[in-house]
Design a protein around this motif. Structure first.
Motif, PDB file in Angstrom:
ATOM      1  N   PHE A  18      92.482 -40.250 -92.056  1.00 39.45           N
ATOM      2  CA  PHE A  18      92.538 -40.616 -90.695  1.00 39.45           C
ATOM      3  C   PHE A  18      90.980 -39.525 -90.714  1.00 39.45           C
ATOM      4  O   PHE A  18      89.771 -40.543 -90.031  1.00 39.45           O
ATOM      5  CB  PHE A  18      92.675 -39.781 -89.443  1.00 39.45           C
ATOM      6  N   ILE A  19      90.649 -38.555 -91.412  1.00 37.28           N
ATOM      7  CA  ILE A  19      89.459 -37.245 -90.887  1.00 37.28           C
ATOM      8  C   ILE A  19      88.561 -38.279 -91.461  1.00 37.28           C
ATOM      9  O   ILE A  19      87.227 -38.725 -91.534  1.00 37.28           O
ATOM     10  CB  ILE A  19      90.020 -36.711 -91.766  1.00 37.28           C
ATOM     11  N   ALA A  20      89.114 -38.820 -93.024  1.00 31.21           N
ATOM     12  CA  ALA A  20      88.036 -39.546 -93.835  1.00 31.21           C
ATOM     13  C   ALA A  20      87.579 -40.652 -93.093  1.00 31.21           C
ATOM     14  O   ALA A  20      86.201 -41.179 -93.147  1.00 31.21           O
ATOM     15  CB  ALA A  20      88.526 -40.661 -94.918  1.00 31.21           C
ATOM     16  N   CYS A  21      88.281 -41.748 -92.293  1.00 34.88           N
ATOM     17  CA  CYS A  21      87.970 -42.942 -91.719  1.00 34.88           C
ATOM     18  C   CYS A  21      87.001 -42.093 -90.375  1.00 34.88           C
ATOM     19  O   CYS A  21      86.153 -43.179 -89.765  1.00 34.88           O
ATOM     20  CB  CYS A  21      88.880 -43.691 -90.946  1.00 34.88           C
ATOM     21  N   VAL A  22      87.422 -41.197 -89.472  1.00 37.94           N
ATOM     22  CA  VAL A  22      86.969 -40.875 -88.407  1.00 37.94           C
ATOM     23  C   VAL A  22      84.836 -40.396 -88.501  1.00 37.94           C
ATOM     24  O   VAL A  22      84.430 -40.743 -88.111  1.00 37.94           O
ATOM     25  CB  VAL A  22      87.249 -39.756 -87.990  1.00 37.94           C
ATOM     26  N   ALA A  23      84.647 -39.743 -90.065  1.00 40.19           N
ATOM     27  CA  ALA A  23      83.416 -38.890 -90.488  1.00 40.19           C
ATOM     28  C   ALA A  23      82.681 -40.177 -90.676  1.00 40.19           C
ATOM     29  O   ALA A  23      82.403 -40.481 -90.109  1.00 40.19           O
ATOM     30  CB  ALA A  23      83.963 -38.732 -91.329  1.00 40.19           C
ATOM     31  N   VAL A  24      83.604 -41.338 -91.689  1.00 39.97           N
ATOM     32  CA  VAL A  24      82.677 -42.385 -91.818  1.00 39.97           C
ATOM     33  C   VAL A  24      82.140 -43.380 -90.118  1.00 39.97           C
ATOM     34  O   VAL A  24      80.874 -43.406 -90.705  1.00 39.97           O
ATOM     35  CB  VAL A  24      83.240 -43.437 -93.165  1.00 39.97           C
ATOM     36  N   LEU A  25      83.063 -43.052 -89.993  1.00 37.33           N
ATOM     37  CA  LEU A  25      82.294 -44.154 -88.571  1.00 37.33           C
ATOM     38  C   LEU A  25      81.372 -43.302 -87.810  1.00 37.33           C
ATOM     39  O   LEU A  25      80.673 -44.613 -86.817  1.00 37.33           O
ATOM     40  CB  LEU A  25      84.691 -45.166 -87.610  1.00 37.33           C
ATOM     41  N   TYR A  26      82.125 -42.497 -87.718  1.00 39.45           N
ATOM     42  CA  TYR A  26      80.352 -41.592 -86.726  1.00 39.45           C
ATOM     43  C   TYR A  26      79.315 -41.300 -87.762  1.00 39.45           C
ATOM     44  O   TYR A  26      78.210 -41.494 -86.614  1.00 39.45           O
ATOM     45  CB  TYR A  26      81.469 -39.993 -86.731  1.00 39.45           C
ATOM     46  N   ALA A  37      87.491 -32.036 -83.570  1.00 38.31           N
ATOM     47  CA  ALA A  37      88.142 -31.039 -84.073  1.00 38.31           C
ATOM     48  C   ALA A  37      89.518 -30.666 -82.467  1.00 38.31           C
ATOM     49  O   ALA A  37      90.644 -30.318 -82.512  1.00 38.31           O
ATOM     50  CB  ALA A  37      87.556 -29.664 -84.639  1.00 38.31           C
ATOM     51  N   LEU A  38      88.821 -30.735 -81.195  1.00 39.68           N
ATOM     52  CA  LEU A  38      89.818 -30.523 -79.913  1.00 39.68           C
ATOM     53  C   LEU A  38      91.018 -31.295 -80.459  1.00 39.68           C
ATOM     54  O   LEU A  38      92.112 -31.135 -80.460  1.00 39.68           O
ATOM     55  CB  LEU A  38      89.075 -30.593 -79.376  1.00 39.68           C
ATOM     56  N   PHE A  39      90.358 -32.790 -80.731  1.00 45.55           N
ATOM     57  CA  PHE A  39      91.532 -33.681 -80.164  1.00 45.55           C
ATOM     58  C   PHE A  39      92.941 -33.038 -81.680  1.00 45.55           C
ATOM     59  O   PHE A  39      93.690 -33.370 -81.486  1.00 45.55           O
ATOM     60  CB  PHE A  39      90.960 -35.159 -80.674  1.00 45.55           C
TER      61      PHE A  39
END
Length: 569
Positions: free
Chosen positions: A295-303, A10-12
């Motif tokens: 981007f948020i969807a990709c970060v969430a799945v990757l994390y 979230a900070l990023f």
């Protein structure tokens, strides 16, 4: 997954959003020739460059002369870079005495840096001299990034201008990109990196005694200056083989955050520039909104994928509580490794702090998908904006078909010529990726470079051809790509992925610039709201993503099912 990890993500995102509007305003003034706080010092330098080069800054170029200037400039850059690498052994600033780079590797590297891909089939500290790192690679980092920015502005002018014959002047756009944006920012960033502990020296490598009494060679060099443009210009080529996982390229948490924000900063700012140029900032925010949603969807799945346990480890009785830490830098952990991987493949950067080949099957698939969507989730500097605007043309065309109206976008009618050129541009990268993959998959020379067999080995090849055609440069480290076959195959993919897309894109810009702007008619699709953002995301996923579904099924998807069943190859 942890609360702390999500707070870092979230900070990023918050920092990127805060920078978007002021940076967009600054870029708009730079390319519009308006005064900025840098102009009193740099405007005389800019005019001096034009006089030396014989460039008339007020001369406008049509799309064909603009494209010809760009292509000729990069041809000269390629030849110069190839020559410097081949002659490295006799050139100065080579304290380690490295020989000239082999012909096929020099070809691959020259194409790689000219196309803003920065694919590296070599270890920087064991192959490249200080001179090659500075006047060959770092110089091209500036020029290839500046070219992407210039091209994005040219397409934005196509939408903004009315009944115009030209889309700008390539030499002016290139000069302003370097002089007012990249060079000042990189000077500041390089000084910050030096203060944080990144080396910037021409001293030879240092030999140290280990606790066991053995000699250890510690590589040094002019790292900070290359690191600054490597991130800001979304180049990604590391001074060291370990890239940003190396403590000299990434000393700690603060340098890591600065690097991540640098990767996205200009790409996000250019979306605001587009909104300002067409007279409606909401258009830029809509574009950024579509990028952000993907981007948020990709970060969430990757994390999620990397925070979970590996089924193979669970079968062996290994404690899965810590998630998948294989191939990750302990200083940064899973959350930041997932975030960095999503950023670098979304933005066509290619820098890494973790080895993507060690990600889980699903975790490794997400970076591939981000590249395969067409370099549009922020994308490379400039390339992300012109890539997503091409998808926006397709989106409004689809919307027009659904409601039976002539499609238009920001006041420009989208007709058959623009749609044909757009689809030609969008098909270049998938063609280069999948044809290259097919050639590698049936060639003994291609298969010889694989570390793994089965679906993961297929994923290594798919990642390599995807990365080359998307001008990203990151890799599944298991592929041994420094061979004649892979160097030539990937060089061809890089060239097609960069220049075969740019030429029809500039033709679209020229066609749009010649048209009049028309006010929106009743019933026209508003292109600044949530409906358009959703439509644009859907078109990107369908047009950009489904092309690769069969290849993804044979590679990372099959790997995920095999891993879940406890099977290895």
């Amino acid at each position: 997954m942890t609360f702390n990890g999500w707070m870092q993500i979230a900070l990023f995102c918050a920092l990127v959003l805060v920078l978007t509007r002021p940076l967009g305003g600054f870029l708009t003034r730079v390319y519009g020739g308006e005064g900025t706080f840098l102009h009193p010092a740099l405007a005389p330098v800019e005019r001096g460059f034009y006089r030396l080069a014989g460039v008339r800054s007020e001369a406008d170029q049509g799309w064909a002369p603009y494209a010809l200037a760009m292509l000729s400039f990069h041809l000269v850059g390629f030849l110069a870079l190839y020559g410097l690498l081949r002659l490295q052994g006799i050139l100065p600033l080579n304290p380690q005495g490295f020989p000239g780079v082999t012909p096929d590797l020099a070809l691959n590297t020259a194409v790689s840096f000219v196309t803003n891909t920065n694919w590296q089939s070599y270890g920087g500290e064991s192959t490249m001299s200080y001179g090659s790192q500075m006047w060959a690679l770092t110089v091209q980092n500036f020029l290839s990034a500046a070219t992407g920015m210039a091209l994005a502005v040219a397409l934005a002018r196509g939408f903004a201008r009315r009944s115009a014959k030209g889309i700008g002047n390539f030499w002016v756009d290139l000069t302003r990109s370097v002089l007012y944006v990249l060079l000042p920012a990189c000077i500041v960033l390089a000084l910050v990196y030096v203060a944080l502990g990144v080396p910037q020296t021409l001293q030879s490598y240092v030999t140290a005694k280990t606790l066991e009494g053995a000699d250890q060679t510690i590589a040094l060099g002019p790292v900070a200056s290359q690191l600054a443009i490597k991130m800001l210009g979304t180049n990604g080529g590391g001074f060291f083989n370990a890239n940003s996982a190396h403590p000299f390229e990434n000393p700690g948490a603060l340098s890591n955050l600065i690097q991540m924000v640098s990767i996205f900063a200009i790409g996000a700012g250019l979306t605001n520039l587009f909104g300002r140029m067409v007279g409606d900032e909401r258009q830029g925010w809509a574009i950024l909104g579509a990028m952000g949603a993907l981007f948020i969807a990709c970060v969430a799945v990757l994390y999620w994928a990397e925070a979970g346990a590996n089924p193979i480890h669970m079968a062996l009785g290994v404690d899965p509580a810590g998630g998948n830490m294989e191939g990750k830098e302990v200083r940064f952990g899973i959350a930041l490794s997932a975030l960095f991987a999503a950023i670098t493949t979304a933005a066509s950067c290619g820098a890494v702090i973790a080895m993507h080949d060690s990600f889980s099957a699903i975790g490794g698939m997400i970076p591939m998908i981000e590249m395969q969507l067409g370099e549009v989730i922020v994308g490379g500097v400039g390339a992300g904006l012109y890539g997503v605007l091409l998808f926006a043309i397709v989106a409004v065309f689809v919307a027009g078909l659904m409601v039976g109206r002539t499609p238009d976008y920001v006041g420009k009618k989208i007709e058959a010529r623009e749609v044909k050129l757009t689809m030609l541009a969008l098909l270049c990268s998938p063609a280069a990726t999948l044809i290259g993959l097919a050639v590698a998959a049936v060639s003994p020379l291609g298969l010889a470079g694989l570390q793994e067999s089965g679906p993961h080995g297929f994923s290594e090849m798919l990642y390599a051809t995807t990365s080359a055609a998307a001008n990203n440069g990151s890799a599944f480290a298991g592929l041994s790509a420094n061979s004649l076959f892979w160097n030539i195959l990937l060089a061809a993919g890089m060239m097609i992925g960069r220049f075969a897309l740019i030429v029809p894109m500039l033709a679209v810009a020229g066609s749009l610039a010649a048209k009049r702007r028309t006010p929106p008619s009743a019933g026209a699709l508003p292109t600044h709201g949530g409906l358009f953002v959703g439509l644009l995301v859907g078109v990107i996923l369908i047009v950009g993503g489904l092309t690769y579904l069969p290849a993804l099924t044979l590679g990372p998807a099959a790997d995920a099912f095999a891993t879940a069943a406890g099977r290895t190859f």
